[in-house]
Design an enzyme around this catalytic site. Sequence first.
Site, PDB file in Angstrom:
ATOM      1  N   PHE A 151      48.381  36.330  43.487  1.00  0.00           N
ATOM      2  CA  PHE A 151      47.979  35.593  42.291  1.00  0.00           C
ATOM      3  C   PHE A 151      48.504  36.218  41.012  1.00  0.00           C
ATOM      4  O   PHE A 151      48.623  35.560  39.990  1.00  0.00           O
ATOM      5  CB  PHE A 151      46.442  35.493  42.210  1.00  0.00           C
ATOM      6  CG  PHE A 151      45.763  36.773  41.765  1.00  0.00           C
ATOM      7  CD1 PHE A 151      45.633  37.076  40.417  1.00  0.00           C
ATOM      8  CD2 PHE A 151      45.267  37.686  42.686  1.00  0.00           C
ATOM      9  CE1 PHE A 151      45.024  38.250  40.001  1.00  0.00           C
ATOM     10  CE2 PHE A 151      44.660  38.861  42.276  1.00  0.00           C
ATOM     11  CZ  PHE A 151      44.534  39.143  40.930  1.00  0.00           C
ATOM     12  N   LYS A 175      54.382  30.007  50.477  1.00  0.00           N
ATOM     13  CA  LYS A 175      52.929  29.775  50.504  1.00  0.00           C
ATOM     14  C   LYS A 175      52.393  30.483  49.264  1.00  0.00           C
ATOM     15  O   LYS A 175      52.246  31.702  49.238  1.00  0.00           O
ATOM     16  CB  LYS A 175      52.321  30.369  51.784  1.00  0.00           C
ATOM     17  CG  LYS A 175      50.989  29.771  52.212  1.00  0.00           C
ATOM     18  CD  LYS A 175      49.845  30.031  51.240  1.00  0.00           C
ATOM     19  CE  LYS A 175      49.271  31.419  51.317  1.00  0.00           C
ATOM     20  NZ  LYS A 175      48.235  31.655  50.247  1.00  0.00           N
ATOM     21  N   GLU A 178      46.492  30.782  46.601  1.00  0.00           N
ATOM     22  CA  GLU A 178      45.599  29.620  46.458  1.00  0.00           C
ATOM     23  C   GLU A 178      44.811  29.701  45.150  1.00  0.00           C
ATOM     24  O   GLU A 178      44.230  28.725  44.715  1.00  0.00           O
ATOM     25  CB  GLU A 178      44.674  29.467  47.669  1.00  0.00           C
ATOM     26  CG  GLU A 178      43.743  30.622  47.962  1.00  0.00           C
ATOM     27  CD  GLU A 178      44.370  31.684  48.861  1.00  0.00           C
ATOM     28  OE1 GLU A 178      45.584  31.945  48.748  1.00  0.00           O
ATOM     29  OE2 GLU A 178      43.630  32.266  49.686  1.00  0.00           O
ATOM     30  N   ARG A 179      44.805  30.906  44.525  1.00  0.00           N
ATOM     31  CA  ARG A 179      44.097  31.023  43.251  1.00  0.00           C
ATOM     32  C   ARG A 179      44.995  30.615  42.077  1.00  0.00           C
ATOM     33  O   ARG A 179      44.515  30.164  41.050  1.00  0.00           O
ATOM     34  CB  ARG A 179      43.598  32.453  43.051  1.00  0.00           C
ATOM     35  CG  ARG A 179      42.325  32.702  43.839  1.00  0.00           C
ATOM     36  CD  ARG A 179      41.804  34.086  43.626  1.00  0.00           C
ATOM     37  NE  ARG A 179      42.555  35.059  44.413  1.00  0.00           N
ATOM     38  CZ  ARG A 179      42.302  36.345  44.441  1.00  0.00           C
ATOM     39  NH1 ARG A 179      41.336  36.841  43.701  1.00  0.00           N
ATOM     40  NH2 ARG A 179      43.003  37.162  45.207  1.00  0.00           N
ATOM     41  N   SER A 228      47.429  42.805  48.896  1.00  0.00           N
ATOM     42  CA  SER A 228      46.634  44.025  49.095  1.00  0.00           C
ATOM     43  C   SER A 228      47.093  44.789  50.348  1.00  0.00           C
ATOM     44  O   SER A 228      47.768  44.229  51.221  1.00  0.00           O
ATOM     45  CB  SER A 228      45.156  43.660  49.245  1.00  0.00           C
ATOM     46  OG  SER A 228      44.965  43.029  50.498  1.00  0.00           O
ATOM     47  N   CYS A 283      50.440  45.519  40.348  1.00  0.00           N
ATOM     48  CA  CYS A 283      50.558  46.596  41.326  1.00  0.00           C
ATOM     49  C   CYS A 283      51.273  47.798  40.719  1.00  0.00           C
ATOM     50  O   CYS A 283      51.295  48.867  41.305  1.00  0.00           O
ATOM     51  CB  CYS A 283      51.242  46.120  42.597  1.00  0.00           C
ATOM     52  SG  CYS A 283      52.901  45.542  42.325  1.00  0.00           S
ATOM     53  N   GLU A 384      41.859  50.938  44.682  1.00  0.00           N
ATOM     54  CA  GLU A 384      42.543  50.082  43.708  1.00  0.00           C
ATOM     55  C   GLU A 384      41.501  49.158  43.061  1.00  0.00           C
ATOM     56  O   GLU A 384      40.866  48.353  43.753  1.00  0.00           O
ATOM     57  CB  GLU A 384      43.617  49.247  44.422  1.00  0.00           C
ATOM     58  CG  GLU A 384      44.429  48.396  43.471  1.00  0.00           C
ATOM     59  CD  GLU A 384      45.589  47.696  44.162  1.00  0.00           C
ATOM     60  OE1 GLU A 384      45.455  47.314  45.339  1.00  0.00           O
ATOM     61  OE2 GLU A 384      46.632  47.526  43.501  1.00  0.00           O
TER      62      GLU A 384
END
Lengths: 484, 138
Positions: A151, A175, A178-179, A228, A283, A384
Amino acid sequence: MTIKALQNYIDGEWVDSKSSRWLDVHNPATDEVIARVPLSSADEVHAAVKAAKDAFQDWRETTPFTRSRYLFRMKNAMEERFEELAQAIVLEHGKILDEARGEVRRGIENVEVAAGVPSLMMGYNMEDVSHGIDEECVYQPAGVFCCVAPFNFPNMVPLWFLPYAIACGNTYIVKPSERCPISQNLLFEILDEIDMPPGVVNLVNGDKEAVDALLEHPDVKGLSFVGSTPVGRYLYAKAAEHGKRAQCQAGAKNCLVVMPDADLKATVASMMTSAFGTAGQRCLAGALVVAVGEVYEPLKDALVESAKRIRVGYGMDETVQMGPVISKEALQKIIGYIEKGLEEGATLLLDGRGIEVEGYPNGYFLGPTIFTDVTPEMTIAREEIFGPVLGIIHVRDFDEALEVIHSSPYGNAASIFTSSGKWGREFKYRVEAGNIGINIGIAAPIASFPFSGMKDSFFGDLHGQGRDAIEFFTERKVVITRWF
Amino acid sequence: MELATFGAIMSFAIEMEQRALGFFHEAATREGLGVRFGEMANRARKRLARAERARREGVAEMILESIEGLRSEDFEIDLSPGADESQLLEQAATLAETASRFYHQAASKVPIKEVSRLLGRMAREWEQQLSDLQQMSP
């Protein structure tokens, strides 16, 4: 306001998902629902894979120059719709416009690099490897690839992969998160506009079901992932189980080491962007400042003073310097980390909780937060947080700073701030992290370099971007020839 | 309004050039000023395109450090293209002085060399325009 139901893009057509599972997409600054995204079924994924597989042969036979011209068209279309692309990121993710523009620019740069495929994909050869025998290595596309995107950079991350994959003659499935699925939706409008041949690029919205379907499909050659560490580890293992190549960029806990000889003003300015840019949801974000020796006191004060001045608000307002975090859940999770930090004995120098942003009472805002007296064993130093929370660890010397960095399971990025070439060199040489900054707060490799990472921050061998991407998206065929 | 981000500075520049373009374009319809103000409109159009391109291309994620000491209030301009010829020249001169001052200051603040150079160039162009205007008499 009409809430758009997002579609999938399969075989050159926008198609409605038949899924019964849908998610709302929220504007993090307002909490408004701005779109609905389908969580596509395995069957819908299979349709995308079939389209990509069917398109592969024709596309691989398309000359590299022609494939490259599609990328030039893509770049031009992205430039024309630049502001729209940037604003879509702000809308669905919450980052500020400057950051969103930077993201789109980084994405375009990848398209530009990949457009060099007529040179990048050239093989190599040698005459007379034995008497009258020649040998050559040819780069060939491998088939259908896919990416599972995060995201936090909803426009850019798929562009670390897609342009290179299709430039090399592969076909592709994205893909999106989805957020934050809107940015990829817009990007696929562009791919549609430039008239990509049907099936070469496909978009399937979804969640774990879609990802598993991609990885289990025998016609998918490989996966690129950014997200993640637990998910990265799972996908890497699953890809291996199904005989696929994979590159999984994962979590991080990046340290910013400050030596006593650092230029304090420039260092602090750089750290503000590193720790609080994109509300810490990068990140490459600096999560821990490791202050060496006597720099600790002045640095701590300067960081707090500077962070206090950061203007938090809606990213569409150009005067704002930091936006909200992605969701209510993320906000609660980050607040949980702040509470944990207090419980474990860290000292809160600047508390971003409870910040109020005028005009946006429902936004997921959290102000810059700074802890000191942090030790490497604390949860806030190990895990994190993915939010605007910076911890300061005070160490005696350079070696202890390296020990702090190396005690983390992550190895995504690390930076040092110093005016000494010796310390800079020593750091570069010894530190176990993939992206190194010397007087740079966010060590973000440009498109022609691999986006590196090691330890639990990366699973795989070839990274995204640059030459690594070309290697990842090709097979090397060696041909040995003798003529009688 | 504090211009504390790269985007805020560039958007302010874009807005300023848009206003300049509108002003010169409209004033160029006046007899006596047509040719010169038409040229100035063309220059503003070019600068506008440049500023838009710089906003699009100049932003690099790794150097989004906050910028201090620039406020939009210090560069406010009042333009009314319906004024008489001498007032138009006066407004054009004020605009040129304000714009060159803005660009000079912005050039020294923006930490991206390419953009800083471009802003410096735009400051010098506005300075030249100011000097041209001072030589024009109504």
